[in-house]
Scaffold this motif. Sequence first.
Motif, short mmCIF file in Angstrom:
data_model
loop_
_atom_site.label_atom_id
_atom_site.label_comp_id
_atom_site.label_asym_id
_atom_site.label_seq_id
_atom_site.Cartn_x
_atom_site.Cartn_y
_atom_site.Cartn_z
N THR A 80 0.87 -1.18 0.00
CA THR A 80 0.00 0.00 0.00
C THR A 80 0.90 1.22 0.00
O THR A 80 1.88 1.27 0.75
CB THR A 80 -0.87 0.01 1.27
N TRP A 81 0.52 2.20 -0.82
CA TRP A 81 1.38 3.38 -0.95
C TRP A 81 0.61 4.64 -0.57
O TRP A 81 -0.58 4.75 -0.85
CB TRP A 81 1.89 3.52 -2.38
N LEU A 82 1.36 5.57 0.07
CA LEU A 82 0.75 6.86 0.46
C LEU A 82 1.52 7.98 -0.22
O LEU A 82 2.75 7.98 -0.21
CB LEU A 82 0.85 7.06 1.98
N LEU A 83 0.74 8.92 -0.77
CA LEU A 83 1.39 10.09 -1.36
C LEU A 83 1.47 11.16 -0.27
O LEU A 83 0.48 11.43 0.40
CB LEU A 83 0.57 10.58 -2.55
N GLU A 84 2.63 11.72 -0.09
CA GLU A 84 2.78 12.72 0.98
C GLU A 84 3.42 14.00 0.45
O GLU A 84 4.39 13.95 -0.31
CB GLU A 84 3.67 12.18 2.11
N ILE A 85 2.82 15.12 0.84
CA ILE A 85 3.50 16.39 0.60
C ILE A 85 3.87 16.92 1.99
O ILE A 85 3.02 17.47 2.70
CB ILE A 85 2.60 17.40 -0.15
N LEU A 125 -1.70 14.04 3.01
CA LEU A 125 -1.57 12.63 2.64
C LEU A 125 -2.69 12.20 1.71
O LEU A 125 -3.83 12.66 1.85
CB LEU A 125 -1.66 11.75 3.88
N LEU A 126 -2.34 11.28 0.80
CA LEU A 126 -3.37 10.67 -0.04
C LEU A 126 -3.03 9.19 -0.19
O LEU A 126 -1.94 8.84 -0.66
CB LEU A 126 -3.37 11.34 -1.43
N PRO A 127 -3.96 8.30 0.19
CA PRO A 127 -3.69 6.88 -0.05
C PRO A 127 -3.88 6.59 -1.55
O PRO A 127 -4.94 6.92 -2.10
CB PRO A 127 -4.74 6.17 0.81
N LEU A 128 -2.85 6.06 -2.15
CA LEU A 128 -2.93 5.88 -3.61
C LEU A 128 -3.80 4.67 -3.96
O LEU A 128 -3.74 3.63 -3.31
CB LEU A 128 -1.54 5.71 -4.19
N GLN A 129 -4.63 4.90 -4.98
CA GLN A 129 -5.46 3.80 -5.50
C GLN A 129 -4.89 3.41 -6.86
O GLN A 129 -4.61 4.29 -7.69
CB GLN A 129 -6.90 4.29 -5.71
N PHE A 130 -4.72 2.14 -7.04
CA PHE A 130 -4.16 1.69 -8.32
C PHE A 130 -5.25 0.97 -9.11
O PHE A 130 -6.02 0.17 -8.55
CB PHE A 130 -2.97 0.77 -8.08
N GLY A 131 -5.32 1.29 -10.35
CA GLY A 131 -6.33 0.65 -11.20
C GLY A 131 -5.95 -0.80 -11.44
O GLY A 131 -4.92 -1.29 -10.92
N SER A 144 -1.64 4.38 -10.85
CA SER A 144 -2.42 5.40 -10.15
C SER A 144 -2.20 6.72 -10.87
O SER A 144 -1.08 7.05 -11.27
CB SER A 144 -1.93 5.47 -8.70
N HIS A 145 -3.29 7.47 -11.06
CA HIS A 145 -3.18 8.78 -11.72
C HIS A 145 -3.70 9.84 -10.77
O HIS A 145 -4.81 9.73 -10.26
CB HIS A 145 -4.03 8.80 -13.00
N VAL A 146 -2.89 10.83 -10.56
CA VAL A 146 -3.26 11.86 -9.56
C VAL A 146 -2.95 13.25 -10.09
O VAL A 146 -1.92 13.46 -10.75
CB VAL A 146 -2.48 11.65 -8.24
N TYR A 147 -3.87 14.20 -9.80
CA TYR A 147 -3.59 15.62 -10.00
C TYR A 147 -3.58 16.26 -8.61
O TYR A 147 -4.40 15.91 -7.76
CB TYR A 147 -4.69 16.31 -10.83
N ILE A 148 -2.67 17.17 -8.44
CA ILE A 148 -2.62 17.88 -7.14
C ILE A 148 -2.68 19.37 -7.42
O ILE A 148 -1.92 19.88 -8.27
CB ILE A 148 -1.31 17.58 -6.37
N LYS A 149 -3.61 20.02 -6.69
CA LYS A 149 -3.73 21.48 -6.85
C LYS A 149 -3.25 22.14 -5.55
O LYS A 149 -3.73 21.79 -4.47
CB LYS A 149 -5.20 21.82 -7.10
N VAL A 171 7.50 16.05 -3.09
CA VAL A 171 6.39 15.11 -3.22
C VAL A 171 6.97 13.70 -3.05
O VAL A 171 7.94 13.35 -3.71
CB VAL A 171 5.71 15.24 -4.60
N TYR A 172 6.39 13.01 -2.09
CA TYR A 172 6.88 11.66 -1.80
C TYR A 172 5.78 10.62 -1.99
O TYR A 172 4.60 10.92 -1.81
CB TYR A 172 7.32 11.55 -0.33
N ILE A 173 6.21 9.42 -2.29
CA ILE A 173 5.30 8.29 -2.17
C ILE A 173 5.99 7.29 -1.25
O ILE A 173 7.16 6.93 -1.46
CB ILE A 173 4.95 7.66 -3.53
#
Length: 661
Positions: free
Chosen positions: A99-104, A145-151, A156-161, A172-174
Amino acid sequence: MFLNLTQRSVVLAFIITVMNISMSMAQEPYVLHADQQAHRLDKYVHVLIDESESLDHEDILSDSIQKLFDTKPHNLTFGYTKATIWLKLSAINPDSSLTWLLEIPAPFLEYVDFYQQDDQLLWQHFTSGYYRPQSQRVISHTAHLLPLQFGQDGTSHVYIKIAGRSPKTFPVYIHEKESFYEKVRFEDVGYGIFFGILFVMFFYNLFIFITLKQSNYLLYICTIVCTFLIFSSASGYAGKFLWPESPMMNFYAGRMSLGVITIFLAAFTIRFLEVKQYSKGMYYLLVSLFPLSVAAAILTATGLLSSAGNNLISLSTIIYLATGIVCRIKGNRTANFFIAAWSVYLVGGLLLTLRNSGVFPSNFWTTHFVEIGATMETVIIAFALGDRYRRYKEEKEEAQQRALEIQQEANEKLEIKVAKRTVELQHTLDTIQLQKSIIEEKNAELDAFFYRVSHDLKGPMATMLALNNIASEDIKDKEALDYLSKQNGQILHVNQIINGLISLTLLNNDMIEREAIDFNKLIDDCIDTLRSVDGFNRVLLKRDVQADITFESEYTLLNAIFQNLIENAIKYSKNQGAYASISVKSDNKEVVIEVEDNGTGIPDEYQTKIFDMFYRANNQITGTGLGLYILKRSVDKLKGSIQVDSKPGVGSIFTVKLPHH
Ligand code: ADP
């Protein structure tokens, strides 16, 4: 090389998915290799800078905007830009068990929006940000934090605003989930130590402040509180634990405290280093920080210049350090600590400012060195305060010791002086004693001489009076008779003085010869001697003598007392209706003699003086001014007291009290 079925299907699915992905995600996905637990993606994200701050996610997906994404490797150091930053990233997870988490890890980013494609390829929206409550975050955390969802294809496709006014410099880390929480625990311990030190310093200085009541410590406590507020909110801990649902508190604690802490630190520096005394220039520079702090607070609050608070801190840190150096050069030894404290903090502060401005990338040192610096600064300044306190105590003790020595020295000198003076005094006393005995001897001689002369004069005086009487019988001439009468008066006056002198010489004799006194007889004797006194016949003499008085005393002295009192009562009587009452009473303690008349009386202002030698308050009536003086001396000799109560025109009461022994 043969692939098994599962592997083949994965590869196939991957190819299909890559082809199926809309144009918008036409990007090489980053491969999250399992052998690496943290992946830094700064250089792999595509970036769009939206200066208009108006694009939404749908706009972003449009082909025309997609073309605008910058695909070159980036440092993500945008600094204090107002523009909204859009990031686009794709990551592939080859190991579905992870399981992967995206972290800023930049808690201060005000508005962070994540858009992630779900299994159905639908876009999901998640929020985070410094000014957003914890409950609106997908995972409650200090940062974002964002828990990454994988298709199904493992991508996983992510946009960050990223929007807002805070500095936009961030990595930006995963992370692999387990290792991420391990890292968080490590960070928690680090911050725990940092906040713990601040707490200890807070209470330590509070304790010293309560003991010493010195405002330095209070100012320092205020700076610790501000440091805590700034760092706890900037690190996201306050947002997570202290005010999770009131994110605007971050604005006050994190941004507005910057101005407040500058005011406290400037005031603290001025007092701590006694700057005014060492450098007027630095003093005014520090004072100028007060209005600058207010200006910075306004600029930050209104958003006109969001970097104002941070810039002010950087500037003021340099000023504090410079003040420390100037004061040290000019001889302030406490400045050593101060310089050390601010040097460390300055390095941290500069690293942070340069990171915030986008000059340096975001890494451990640019992010955390300022916290290490703040901790060291807090501890070193506390040491400096402790050192100051120690020096203050030492100086006080030294001063006390010096005062003691001075006092001892003075005491010793005094003792020598006293000893010297005592010898001198003793010498003087001896001399006085000698002189006194000589004087006494001379006095005794003089008294004997006076007594002899007075006695020898009494005889001729009596003869002169007798001759005068004989002559007045023979002489008929009126003028000659007048002359004789005047001469008679003068002789009587001289006689009185002689009698007085005899009494005085007797008074000087220390001996008292006591005998039983019969007051009635004593009064009779006195009255007999007073018959020739002017006015005797017009005064009614009353007497009231208590019957059973037994009193032993010297007859001559008592006689002088009664004689003077009764004589004055007669002399200073009215022409008509005059009386004089003589009363003698006794109790166990004393004999009380009272002579009351209704004569001329004595004005108040003379009443204390009439007992002085030769003092006369009434010159119309002949007298010597010796009577009451002799009376007072006689009373003193018998250890008694005399009191007068008199009113002019009404009369006088003289009260003599004589103790039985
Ligand atoms: P002298 O009577 O010879 O003047 P004294 O010493 O006996 O001297 O008295 C001092 C002064 O006190 C007197 O001059 C007089 O003015 C005042 N004095 C004393 N006794 C009386 C009295 N009983 N009534 C009024 N005046 C008095």
